[in-house]
Design a protein around this motif. Structure first.
Motif, PDB file in Angstrom:
ATOM      1  N   ALA A 169       0.837  -1.203   0.000  1.00  0.00           N
ATOM      2  CA  ALA A 169       0.000   0.000   0.000  1.00  0.00           C
ATOM      3  C   ALA A 169       0.872   1.253   0.000  1.00  0.00           C
ATOM      4  CB  ALA A 169      -0.931  -0.004   1.202  1.00  0.00           C
ATOM      5  N   ALA A 170       1.920   1.236   0.809  1.00  0.00           N
ATOM      6  CA  ALA A 170       2.826   2.386   0.863  1.00  0.00           C
ATOM      7  C   ALA A 170       3.587   2.542  -0.441  1.00  0.00           C
ATOM      8  CB  ALA A 170       3.796   2.222   2.032  1.00  0.00           C
ATOM      9  N   VAL A 171       3.946   1.425  -1.056  1.00  0.00           N
ATOM     10  CA  VAL A 171       4.641   1.474  -2.342  1.00  0.00           C
ATOM     11  C   VAL A 171       3.714   2.051  -3.411  1.00  0.00           C
ATOM     12  CG1 VAL A 171       5.645   0.075  -4.178  1.00  0.00           C
ATOM     13  CG2 VAL A 171       6.233  -0.397  -1.792  1.00  0.00           C
ATOM     14  N   SER A 172       2.472   1.605  -3.441  1.00  0.00           N
ATOM     15  CA  SER A 172       1.513   2.138  -4.418  1.00  0.00           C
ATOM     16  C   SER A 172       1.372   3.649  -4.276  1.00  0.00           C
ATOM     17  CB  SER A 172       0.143   1.475  -4.230  1.00  0.00           C
ATOM     18  OG  SER A 172       0.206   0.080  -4.458  1.00  0.00           O
ATOM     19  N   ALA A 173       1.437   4.130  -3.038  1.00  0.00           N
ATOM     20  CA  ALA A 173       1.292   5.563  -2.784  1.00  0.00           C
ATOM     21  C   ALA A 173       2.484   6.373  -3.281  1.00  0.00           C
ATOM     22  CB  ALA A 173       1.091   5.806  -1.289  1.00  0.00           C
ATOM     23  N   LEU A 174       3.605   5.708  -3.547  1.00  0.00           N
ATOM     24  CA  LEU A 174       4.786   6.406  -4.038  1.00  0.00           C
ATOM     25  C   LEU A 174       4.589   6.981  -5.436  1.00  0.00           C
ATOM     26  CD1 LEU A 174       7.658   3.945  -2.985  1.00  0.00           C
ATOM     27  CD2 LEU A 174       7.180   6.191  -1.979  1.00  0.00           C
ATOM     28  N   TRP A 175       3.733   6.331  -6.224  1.00  0.00           N
ATOM     29  CA  TRP A 175       3.651   6.721  -7.630  1.00  0.00           C
ATOM     30  C   TRP A 175       2.220   6.811  -8.161  1.00  0.00           C
ATOM     31  CZ3 TRP A 175       7.245   2.217  -7.300  1.00  0.00           C
ATOM     32  CH2 TRP A 175       6.576   0.989  -7.249  1.00  0.00           C
ATOM     33  N   PRO A 176       1.469   7.814  -7.758  1.00  0.00           N
ATOM     34  CA  PRO A 176       0.139   8.005  -8.352  1.00  0.00           C
ATOM     35  C   PRO A 176       0.222   8.346  -9.842  1.00  0.00           C
ATOM     36  CG  PRO A 176       0.757   9.889  -6.997  1.00  0.00           C
ATOM     37  CD  PRO A 176       1.766   8.814  -6.725  1.00  0.00           C
ATOM     38  N   THR A 177       1.363   8.902 -10.261  1.00  0.00           N
ATOM     39  CA  THR A 177       1.579   9.264 -11.665  1.00  0.00           C
ATOM     40  C   THR A 177       2.890   8.657 -12.147  1.00  0.00           C
ATOM     41  OG1 THR A 177       2.836  11.278 -11.158  1.00  0.00           O
ATOM     42  CG2 THR A 177       0.418  11.465 -11.260  1.00  0.00           C
ATOM     43  N   ALA A 294       2.304  -4.050  -6.474  1.00  0.00           N
ATOM     44  CA  ALA A 294       1.655  -2.782  -6.125  1.00  0.00           C
ATOM     45  C   ALA A 294       0.835  -2.282  -7.316  1.00  0.00           C
ATOM     46  CB  ALA A 294       2.705  -1.745  -5.736  1.00  0.00           C
ATOM     47  N   SER A 295       0.094  -1.206  -7.088  1.00  0.00           N
ATOM     48  CA  SER A 295      -0.723  -0.619  -8.148  1.00  0.00           C
ATOM     49  C   SER A 295       0.159   0.021  -9.216  1.00  0.00           C
ATOM     50  CB  SER A 295      -1.662   0.438  -7.572  1.00  0.00           C
ATOM     51  OG  SER A 295      -2.535  -0.128  -6.619  1.00  0.00           O
ATOM     52  N   VAL A 296      -0.388   0.142 -10.423  1.00  0.00           N
ATOM     53  CA  VAL A 296       0.338   0.755 -11.523  1.00  0.00           C
ATOM     54  C   VAL A 296       0.131   2.269 -11.499  1.00  0.00           C
ATOM     55  CG1 VAL A 296      -1.548   0.571 -13.200  1.00  0.00           C
ATOM     56  CG2 VAL A 296       0.814   0.542 -13.999  1.00  0.00           C
ATOM     57  N   PRO A 297       1.131   3.066 -11.841  1.00  0.00           N
ATOM     58  CA  PRO A 297       0.925   4.514 -11.942  1.00  0.00           C
ATOM     59  C   PRO A 297      -0.153   4.842 -12.963  1.00  0.00           C
ATOM     60  CG  PRO A 297       3.263   3.994 -11.981  1.00  0.00           C
ATOM     61  CD  PRO A 297       2.536   2.693 -12.093  1.00  0.00           C
ATOM     62  N   GLY A 298      -0.873   5.913 -12.735  1.00  0.00           N
ATOM     63  CA  GLY A 298      -1.869   6.339 -13.711  1.00  0.00           C
ATOM     64  C   GLY A 298      -3.246   5.757 -13.519  1.00  0.00           C
ATOM     65  N   GLY A 299      -3.407   4.793 -12.614  1.00  0.00           N
ATOM     66  CA  GLY A 299      -4.726   4.266 -12.311  1.00  0.00           C
ATOM     67  C   GLY A 299      -5.304   3.339 -13.358  1.00  0.00           C
ATOM     68  N   GLY A 300      -4.958   2.082 -13.296  1.00  0.00           N
ATOM     69  CA  GLY A 300      -5.507   1.089 -14.220  1.00  0.00           C
ATOM     70  C   GLY A 300      -4.711   0.992 -15.502  1.00  0.00           C
ATOM     71  N   GLY A 301      -4.972  -0.050 -16.237  1.00  0.00           N
ATOM     72  CA  GLY A 301      -4.261  -0.247 -17.492  1.00  0.00           C
ATOM     73  C   GLY A 301      -4.378  -1.684 -17.949  1.00  0.00           C
ATOM     74  N   ASN A 302      -4.064  -1.905 -19.199  1.00  0.00           N
ATOM     75  CA  ASN A 302      -4.145  -3.258 -19.748  1.00  0.00           C
ATOM     76  C   ASN A 302      -3.035  -3.485 -20.759  1.00  0.00           C
ATOM     77  OD1 ASN A 302      -5.907  -5.804 -20.101  1.00  0.00           O
ATOM     78  ND2 ASN A 302      -5.554  -5.170 -22.199  1.00  0.00           N
ATOM     79  N   TRP A 303      -2.498  -4.696 -20.745  1.00  0.00           N
ATOM     80  CA  TRP A 303      -1.480  -5.082 -21.714  1.00  0.00           C
ATOM     81  C   TRP A 303      -1.768  -6.530 -22.088  1.00  0.00           C
ATOM     82  CZ3 TRP A 303       4.491  -5.047 -20.467  1.00  0.00           C
ATOM     83  CH2 TRP A 303       5.196  -5.529 -21.577  1.00  0.00           C
ATOM     84  N   GLY A 304      -2.371  -6.697 -23.238  1.00  0.00           N
ATOM     85  CA  GLY A 304      -2.670  -8.043 -23.715  1.00  0.00           C
ATOM     86  C   GLY A 304      -4.138  -8.408 -23.569  1.00  0.00           C
TER      87      GLY A 304
END
Length: 426
Positions: A169-177, A294-304
């Motif tokens: 959770a803390a790692v995800s918070a490092l990179w909202p963008t 952790a979560s991906v920067p930018g909020g969501g995404g898809n590859w494949g």
């Protein structure tokens, strides 16, 4: 399924002489006793074997044969088969990146709307359904299989070495963008100089571009790679981070890339759902508990992610459509996710199923992968792919490699990418 280039590696392991022989033949036929043979063509293992056995038990007049080939080979063969009017399997998987290419010849494929596909519209993630219909309301190109929703896989031990938090959770918070992601990479590199922040500039750029509503092409299918500010913004940010030493400069899905993962040469990797298995295999059991998600920067995404289509040239289009429907049903997608393949479902009800949403991976420090990847998939907006999307993506990836190889600075690489993309559009 959504493996993109990874399918090329995995598919090579699955391809055998008998499968190559099968690829030379056309779709299935009917025997004198009324038995129908249907062929299913995929790139690597889609996890269909137990489902095929189940289908054959409930349909004693149907025999199903699988063809498995490498990623590019599979799609190139399909192009040839569609052009010649013969040789295609009865059910054929098409990966999302290649789907726009076949949009131009959709008249060569059965309209699954004629076989009841629209009754399943509400089952799918909205953006996945939009991909399947090619932007129309009366034509369904294929039944969606999986999605490759994005996250970031990271090395907890390297984060601790750099004085960064290790809790997901803390790692995800490092990179909202993405800007925050690259800024965190600078902090990491200042403390851990012998490790890279990410594995490959191409993988980072791909993840960023897959979050855009329109990337290289607009809604009219006009090329905008040279004018869309997002393309230059993402390319330049990735190239600058690469020039600053944040990339491990590894060719994605190569043996060198596998070795780099095993040796822990990078702290983070953009991580679609299907890549977790590749990381685990490359790193080995001894690395269990070292990685987390952790979560991906930018909020969501898809590859494949892929689709099962039915070429019109087959002798049993109706039966093939029924088989494609079965292989992508809610029950089937759940079985695939909970089985060895672990492909993330594209159906809303399955993503919300407690067995799926509550899934966790022991190897990745008990990361709640079902929850993480489902959240990424449901928050994503569709990313439009132009008919010639593949042709223009390649030059941008090649240009980023030039930066990795110290053969071009970001500005020169950008100019090179634009020039090569323009050539590919001629």
């Amino acid at each position: 399924m959504g493996r993109s280039r990874a399918r090329r590696t995995l598919g090579a392991l699955a391809t055998t002489a008998s499968l190559v022989a099968l690829s030379a033949c056309g779709g299935g036929g009917a025997e004198a006793d009324g038995t129908i043979t249907l062929t299913v063509a995929t790139f690597s293992d889609f996890g269909y074997k137990p489902l095929i056995e189940e289908y054959e038990r409930t349909h004693p007049n149907v025999v199903i044969k699988e063809r498995i080939s490498q990623f590019d080979q599979h799609h190139n063969q399909l192009s040839t088969q569609i052009a010649s009017g013969s040789g295609a399997a009865d059910v054929v998987a098409i990966e999302e990146g290649y789907l726009p290419k076949f949009r131009a010849v959709k008249d060569k494929f059965a309209n699954l709307a004629d076989h009841g596909a629209n009754e399943r519209r509400d089952e799918y993630l909205d953006w996945k359904w939009q991909q399947a219909t090619l932007g129309t309301s009366d034509f369904v190109m294929g039944y969606g299989t999986d999605v490759g929703s994005l996250a970031v896989c990271y090395r907890k031990d390297l984060f601790a070495q750099a004085g960064l938090p290790t809790d997901r959770a803390a790692v995800s918070a490092l990179w909202p963008t993405w800007d925050a992601y690259f800024a965190t990479g600078e902090k990491f590199r200042a403390k851990v100089k012998d490790k890279a922040w990410f594995d490959s500039s191409g993988n980072i750029f791909t993840a960023m571009m897959n979050q855009t509503e329109f990337g290289f092409f607009d809604a009219r299918d006009q090329y905008v790679g040279d004018s869309n500010p997002k393309v230059k913004e993402f390319f330049t940010a990735t190239a600058r981070a690469t020039a600053a030493g944040q990339s491990a400069n590894l060719q994605p899905f190569s043996q060198q890339w596998n070795t780099g993962i095993k040796q822990g040469r990078m702290a983070t990797m953009t991580c679609p759902a299907w890549m977790t298995g590749l990381i685990k295999t490359a790193a080995g059991e001894s690395a269990a508990g070292t990685w987390d998600i952790a979560s991906v920067p930018g909020g969501g995404g898809n590859w494949g992610g892929s689709f099962l289509t039915v070429p019109k040239q087959g002798e049993h289009v109706k039966e093939a459509a029924e088989l494609a429907d079965f292989l992508t049903s809610a029950a089937s997608q759940k079985k695939i996710f909970t089985g060895p393949v672990g492909a993330l479902p594209s159906l809303v009800s399955v993503l919300e199923d407690p067995d799926v949403k509550g899934a966790a991976q022991d190897w990745f420090s008990q990361a709640p992968t079902g929850e993480i990847f489902a959240a990424s998939a449901t928050s994503l907006k569709p990313s439009y792919r132009g008919t010639k999307d593949q042709q223009v993506r390649i030059p941008f990836g090649n240009a980023l490699q030039l930066v990795e190889q110290r053969k071009a600075d970001p500005a020169a690489a950008w100019d090179k990418a634009l020039a090569e993309a323009a050539k590919n559009l001629r």
